[in-house]
Design an enzyme around this catalytic site. Structure first.
Site, PDB file in Angstrom:
ATOM      1  N   TYR A 161       0.837  -1.211   0.000  1.00 41.88           N
ATOM      2  CA  TYR A 161       0.000   0.000   0.000  1.00 41.88           C
ATOM      3  C   TYR A 161       0.872   1.263   0.000  1.00 41.88           C
ATOM      4  O   TYR A 161       0.626   2.206  -0.766  1.00 41.88           O
ATOM      5  CB  TYR A 161      -0.897  -0.046   1.248  1.00 41.88           C
ATOM      6  CG  TYR A 161      -1.853   1.103   1.400  1.00 41.88           C
ATOM      7  CD1 TYR A 161      -3.025   1.165   0.647  1.00 41.88           C
ATOM      8  CD2 TYR A 161      -1.601   2.126   2.313  1.00 41.88           C
ATOM      9  CE1 TYR A 161      -3.913   2.219   0.803  1.00 41.88           C
ATOM     10  CE2 TYR A 161      -2.487   3.176   2.475  1.00 41.88           C
ATOM     11  CZ  TYR A 161      -3.641   3.223   1.718  1.00 41.88           C
ATOM     12  OH  TYR A 161      -4.515   4.268   1.877  1.00 41.88           O
ATOM     13  N   LYS A 165       1.126   4.245  -2.776  1.00 45.33           N
ATOM     14  CA  LYS A 165       0.786   5.639  -2.461  1.00 45.33           C
ATOM     15  C   LYS A 165       1.981   6.576  -2.643  1.00 45.33           C
ATOM     16  O   LYS A 165       1.815   7.754  -2.971  1.00 45.33           O
ATOM     17  CB  LYS A 165       0.226   5.732  -1.039  1.00 45.33           C
ATOM     18  CG  LYS A 165      -1.116   5.023  -0.869  1.00 45.33           C
ATOM     19  CD  LYS A 165      -2.184   5.639  -1.757  1.00 45.33           C
ATOM     20  CE  LYS A 165      -3.550   5.086  -1.526  1.00 45.33           C
ATOM     21  NZ  LYS A 165      -4.576   5.696  -2.398  1.00 45.33           N
ATOM     22  N   ILE A 194      -8.633   8.280   8.641  1.00 45.56           N
ATOM     23  CA  ILE A 194      -9.968   8.831   8.354  1.00 45.56           C
ATOM     24  C   ILE A 194     -11.020   7.735   8.521  1.00 45.56           C
ATOM     25  O   ILE A 194     -10.823   6.606   8.042  1.00 45.56           O
ATOM     26  CB  ILE A 194     -10.028   9.355   6.893  1.00 45.56           C
ATOM     27  CG1 ILE A 194      -8.904  10.362   6.592  1.00 45.56           C
ATOM     28  CG2 ILE A 194     -11.407   9.927   6.578  1.00 45.56           C
ATOM     29  CD1 ILE A 194      -8.957  11.677   7.330  1.00 45.56           C
TER      30      ILE A 194
HETATM   31  P1  NAP Z   1     -13.211   2.715   1.073  1.00 47.05           P
HETATM   32  O1  NAP Z   1     -14.217   3.196   2.065  1.00 47.05           O
HETATM   33  O2  NAP Z   1     -12.722   1.310   1.180  1.00 47.05           O
HETATM   34  O3  NAP Z   1     -13.811   2.956  -0.412  1.00 47.05           O
HETATM   35  C1  NAP Z   1     -13.046   2.620  -1.519  1.00 47.05           C
HETATM   36  C2  NAP Z   1     -13.748   3.077  -2.780  1.00 47.05           C
HETATM   37  O4  NAP Z   1     -12.906   2.754  -3.910  1.00 47.05           O
HETATM   38  C3  NAP Z   1     -15.067   2.382  -3.007  1.00 47.05           C
HETATM   39  O5  NAP Z   1     -15.968   3.300  -3.599  1.00 47.05           O
HETATM   40  C4  NAP Z   1     -14.709   1.273  -4.008  1.00 47.05           C
HETATM   41  O6  NAP Z   1     -15.770   0.880  -4.854  1.00 47.05           O
HETATM   42  C5  NAP Z   1     -13.644   1.971  -4.843  1.00 47.05           C
HETATM   43  N1  NAP Z   1     -12.732   1.053  -5.521  1.00 47.05           N
HETATM   44  C6  NAP Z   1     -11.795   0.253  -4.955  1.00 47.05           C
HETATM   45  N2  NAP Z   1     -11.147  -0.432  -5.916  1.00 47.05           N
HETATM   46  C7  NAP Z   1     -11.676  -0.061  -7.100  1.00 47.05           C
HETATM   47  C8  NAP Z   1     -11.445  -0.434  -8.442  1.00 47.05           C
HETATM   48  N3  NAP Z   1     -10.500  -1.338  -8.783  1.00 47.05           N
HETATM   49  N4  NAP Z   1     -12.182   0.150  -9.417  1.00 47.05           N
HETATM   50  C9  NAP Z   1     -13.147   1.075  -9.109  1.00 47.05           C
HETATM   51  N5  NAP Z   1     -13.405   1.463  -7.850  1.00 47.05           N
HETATM   52  C10 NAP Z   1     -12.693   0.888  -6.858  1.00 47.05           C
HETATM   53  O7  NAP Z   1     -11.906   3.628   1.085  1.00 47.05           O
HETATM   54  P2  NAP Z   1     -11.624   5.066   1.762  1.00 47.05           P
HETATM   55  O8  NAP Z   1     -11.147   4.827   3.133  1.00 47.05           O
HETATM   56  O9  NAP Z   1     -12.745   5.978   1.498  1.00 47.05           O
HETATM   57  O10 NAP Z   1     -10.334   5.513   0.911  1.00 47.05           O
HETATM   58  C11 NAP Z   1     -10.430   6.284  -0.268  1.00 47.05           C
HETATM   59  C12 NAP Z   1      -9.013   6.626  -0.710  1.00 47.05           C
HETATM   60  O11 NAP Z   1      -8.340   7.317   0.334  1.00 47.05           O
HETATM   61  C13 NAP Z   1      -8.168   5.400  -1.027  1.00 47.05           C
HETATM   62  O12 NAP Z   1      -7.313   5.661  -2.104  1.00 47.05           O
HETATM   63  C14 NAP Z   1      -7.378   5.211   0.247  1.00 47.05           C
HETATM   64  O13 NAP Z   1      -6.172   4.528   0.012  1.00 47.05           O
HETATM   65  C15 NAP Z   1      -7.140   6.652   0.649  1.00 47.05           C
HETATM   66  N6  NAP Z   1      -6.851   6.832   2.064  1.00 47.05           N
HETATM   67  C16 NAP Z   1      -7.749   6.470   3.027  1.00 47.05           C
HETATM   68  C17 NAP Z   1      -7.431   6.669   4.367  1.00 47.05           C
HETATM   69  C18 NAP Z   1      -8.371   6.308   5.468  1.00 47.05           C
HETATM   70  O14 NAP Z   1      -7.974   6.436   6.638  1.00 47.05           O
HETATM   71  N7  NAP Z   1      -9.601   5.893   5.192  1.00 47.05           N
HETATM   72  C19 NAP Z   1      -6.207   7.228   4.705  1.00 47.05           C
HETATM   73  C20 NAP Z   1      -5.315   7.590   3.698  1.00 47.05           C
HETATM   74  C21 NAP Z   1      -5.662   7.390   2.381  1.00 47.05           C
HETATM   75  P3  NAP Z   1     -16.838  -0.269  -4.363  1.00 47.05           P
HETATM   76  O15 NAP Z   1     -17.675   0.373  -3.286  1.00 47.05           O
HETATM   77  O16 NAP Z   1     -17.644  -0.582  -5.546  1.00 47.05           O
HETATM   78  O17 NAP Z   1     -16.027  -1.409  -3.873  1.00 47.05           O
END
Ligand code: NAP
Length: 253
Positions: A161, A165, A194
């Protein structure tokens, strides 16, 4: 004041941070020019996609849901063409879709590594390439890539991961240099911890340990990230490019 809606494509719009970004861009009038028609791409969650469309039914913007796997080059080119056709153009691309397959490197399979690189890094290449000609020919556009604070500080159990990133940050800076002369800005946002489905997977003990290291001593919200994305898409941010901006409660300072 601009009155015409902008046109935004958001990947991973069904859940968590992506969903908050879709809502912010589709409803916000705070920053100039940010009220947007939005096409969001998702992979599996049909129900969540429909719910979001229903939720924003009465907004002044148009919303389109497109199902595609952004880790696939061909599927992405089709999905982005469809998005541009439905929106009638594109102004903003938010590369947000991402996954985790956490485990220590000793136990990490080749598939764990490849899946994460393809979903988090190659997807950014796939989507950016698919919109770039449009943005270049209109000589304007905003690309915001969602990286992660762990790209700056590393994290045990997330070599795949973190590599993906950190790759997003390098990609952001390189493309920012390539397209700056065409009026396009490219920035990366590095969220900290988050609240979302991704972090709900962590145990209570893991969460408590993480919060202890955050100066603001709390977990962030998807809206905290979405507001920054909206700002980076606004006209007020037109002198910001190639930057990596954290929303992390001070975690990586
Ligand atoms: P999440 O709740 O797991 O949601 C992920 C989203 O990405 C979902 O809408 C999913 O679609 C979509 N997705 C995943 N793989 C995909 C693919 N191959 N093609 C199309 N859509 C895809 O994630 P999140 O926590 O909101 O994170 C969003 C972004 O922020 C990510 O890049 C993550 O790495 C980054 N991030 C998150 C955090 C955190 O603490 N949450 C921290 C740093 C960075 P489906 O619903 O259809 O599966």
């Amino acid at each position: 004041m601009e009155t015409k809606n902008k046109k935004a494509i958001v990947t991973g719009g069904t859940r968590g941070i992506g969903r908050a970004i879709v809502k912010e861009l589709a409803t916000n009038t705070y920053f100039k020019g940010v009220l947007s028609d939005v096409a969001f791409i998702y992979n599996k969650s049909d129900e969540a996609a429909q719910q979001l469309i229903n939720e924003l039914e009465n907004s002044q913007t148009k919303l389109f849901a497109i199902k595609a796997d952004v880790s696939s080059f061909e599927e992405t080119q089709k999905a982005i063409s469809e998005a541009i056709e439905k929106l009638g153009g594109v102004d903003f691309l938010i590369n947000n879709a991402g996954i985790t397959r956490d485990t220590l490197l000793l136990r990490m399979s080749e598939k764990d590594f490849d899946d994460v690189i393809d979903s988090n890094l190659k997807s950014v290449f796939n989507c950016t390439k698919a919109v770039l000609k449009n943005l270049i020919s209109q000589r304007s556009g905003r690309i915001v890539n969602i990286s992660s604070v762990v790209a700056l500080i590393g994290n045990a159990g997330q070599a795949n991961y973190v590599a993906s990133k950190a790759g997003v940050i390098g990609f952001t800076k390189s493309v920012a240099r390539e397209v700056a002369s065409r009026g396009i800005t490219v920035n990366a946002v590095t969220p900290g911890f988050i609240k979302s489905d991704m972090t709900d997977k962590l145990t209570e003990e893991q969460k408590q340990k993480l919060v202890q290291n955050i100066p603001l001593a709390r977990i962030g919200t998807p809206e905290n990230v979405a507001k920054l994305v909206a700002f980076l898409c606004s006209e007020d941010a037109d002198y910001i490019t190639g930057q990596v901006i954290s929303v992390d409660g001070g975690l990586a300072m």
